[in-house]
Design an enzyme around this catalytic site. Structure first.
Site, short mmCIF file in Angstrom:
data_model
loop_
_atom_site.label_atom_id
_atom_site.label_comp_id
_atom_site.label_asym_id
_atom_site.label_seq_id
_atom_site.Cartn_x
_atom_site.Cartn_y
_atom_site.Cartn_z
N ALA A 29 0.80 -1.23 0.00
CA ALA A 29 0.00 0.00 0.00
C ALA A 29 0.82 1.28 0.00
O ALA A 29 0.29 2.36 0.21
CB ALA A 29 -0.95 0.00 1.20
N ARG A 79 2.21 2.59 -2.56
CA ARG A 79 2.02 3.32 -3.82
C ARG A 79 1.01 2.59 -4.69
O ARG A 79 0.54 1.51 -4.37
CB ARG A 79 3.35 3.44 -4.57
CG ARG A 79 3.97 2.09 -4.95
CD ARG A 79 5.36 2.24 -5.53
NE ARG A 79 6.27 2.79 -4.55
CZ ARG A 79 6.85 2.09 -3.59
NH1 ARG A 79 6.61 0.79 -3.47
NH2 ARG A 79 7.66 2.67 -2.73
N TYR A 94 4.47 -14.44 -13.44
CA TYR A 94 3.40 -13.54 -12.99
C TYR A 94 2.02 -14.10 -13.35
O TYR A 94 1.08 -14.06 -12.53
CB TYR A 94 3.61 -12.17 -13.65
CG TYR A 94 2.72 -11.07 -13.16
CD1 TYR A 94 2.94 -10.45 -11.93
CD2 TYR A 94 1.66 -10.60 -13.94
CE1 TYR A 94 2.12 -9.41 -11.48
CE2 TYR A 94 0.85 -9.57 -13.51
CZ TYR A 94 1.09 -8.98 -12.28
OH TYR A 94 0.28 -7.94 -11.86
N ALA A 95 1.89 -14.64 -14.57
CA ALA A 95 0.62 -15.21 -14.99
C ALA A 95 0.24 -16.40 -14.11
O ALA A 95 -0.93 -16.56 -13.73
CB ALA A 95 0.69 -15.63 -16.46
N LYS A 102 -0.90 -15.03 -10.74
CA LYS A 102 -2.20 -14.37 -10.78
C LYS A 102 -3.33 -15.35 -11.06
O LYS A 102 -4.46 -15.16 -10.59
CB LYS A 102 -2.18 -13.25 -11.82
CG LYS A 102 -1.31 -12.06 -11.40
CD LYS A 102 -1.66 -11.53 -10.02
CE LYS A 102 -1.02 -10.21 -9.69
NZ LYS A 102 -1.35 -9.73 -8.33
#
Length: 249
Positions: free
Chosen positions: A10, A12, A150-151, A154
């Site tokens: 949190a 940014r 990353y995929a 996620k």
């Protein structure tokens, strides 16, 4: 009703916007990031607007750090019943160039971090028979060149979300995920730099591919998180909301 919320990552971007939005909704907010000093701007924005917030430094992938952070938040702000798992990093590369550290680091922060934070906070939620967990996924969960790590992380967040929704529903705890599309943040700016493209040009190019004709902003994601964290969303759980300006932007 005022609740205590924790927003990770949190300092940014999406996390900061979400922390500010939850504070505007009337909640007290723990602004959590790896470096506590970096949380100062977000905390100041909340307190300057009349809200209440504290900065908390913790590595979400470190079990001991997470346990200590959640205990501190409970002592200083009250029982945490809202959790937004936003902390994340990118280590983009094509598969044949991706190192084991690139893979491990990304999955550790996203998935292990969400697991550790959720495990710590759910005990408080169950004790209150009320809770909201919001996990940040991404349109990259559908696949994205150069983002195998990353995929995977996620996409994993979506399975994690649906499972927790099943396990925690009986305790009046809802668990949902938000999958942002292209959002103007420091992270997407870093991607542009890695590609050797000017950020304005990068934003404009991506906006052209989005049906609503613009790039997203952190406040767009914060608005979705606000709904999922609300009393009104008590019958919405296990869902993945793509906030991307179109069905597959």
């Amino acid at each position: 009703m005022t609740r205590t919320a924790i927003v990770t990552g949190a300092a940014r971007g999406i996390g900061a916007a979400t922390a500010r939005r939850l504070a505007a909704d009337g909640h007290t907010v723990a602004v959590l990031d790896l470096d506590e000093a970096q949380c100062g701007d977000t905390v100041a924005a909340i307190t300057d607007a009349g809200g209440r917030a504290i900065a908390v430094g913790a590595d979400v992938a470190d079990a001991e750090a997470v346990s200590g952070a959640v205990a501190r938040i409970a002592a200083e702000l009250g029982t945490p019943t809202i959790l937004v798992n936003n902390a994340g990093i990118i280590r983009d590369n094509l598969l044949f160039r991706m190192t084991e550290d690139d893979w491990d680091s990304v999955l550790s922060v996203h998935l292990r971090g969400a697991f550790l934070m959720s495990r710590a906070v759910q005990a408080h939620q169950v004790s209150q028979n009320w809770g909201r967990i919001v996990n940040l996924s991404s349109t990259s969960a559908l696949g994205n060149r150069g983002q195998a790590n990353y995929a995977a992380a996620k996409a994993g967040m979506q399975g994690f979300t649906k499972t927790l929704a099943i396990e925690l529903g009986r305790y009046n705890v809802t668990v949902n995920a938000i999958a942002p599309g292209f959002i103007v943040t420091d992270m997407t700016k870093a991607t542009a730099e890695r590609l050797g493209v000017g950020f304005d040009e990068f934003v404009a190019f991506n906006a052209e591919q989005i049906p609503v004709g613009r790039a997203g902003h952190p406040d767009d994601i914060a608005a979705a998180a606000s709904f999922f964290c609300s009393e009104a969303a008590g019958f919405v759980s296990g869902q993945v909301l793509y906030v991307a300006g179109g069905p597959r932007a």
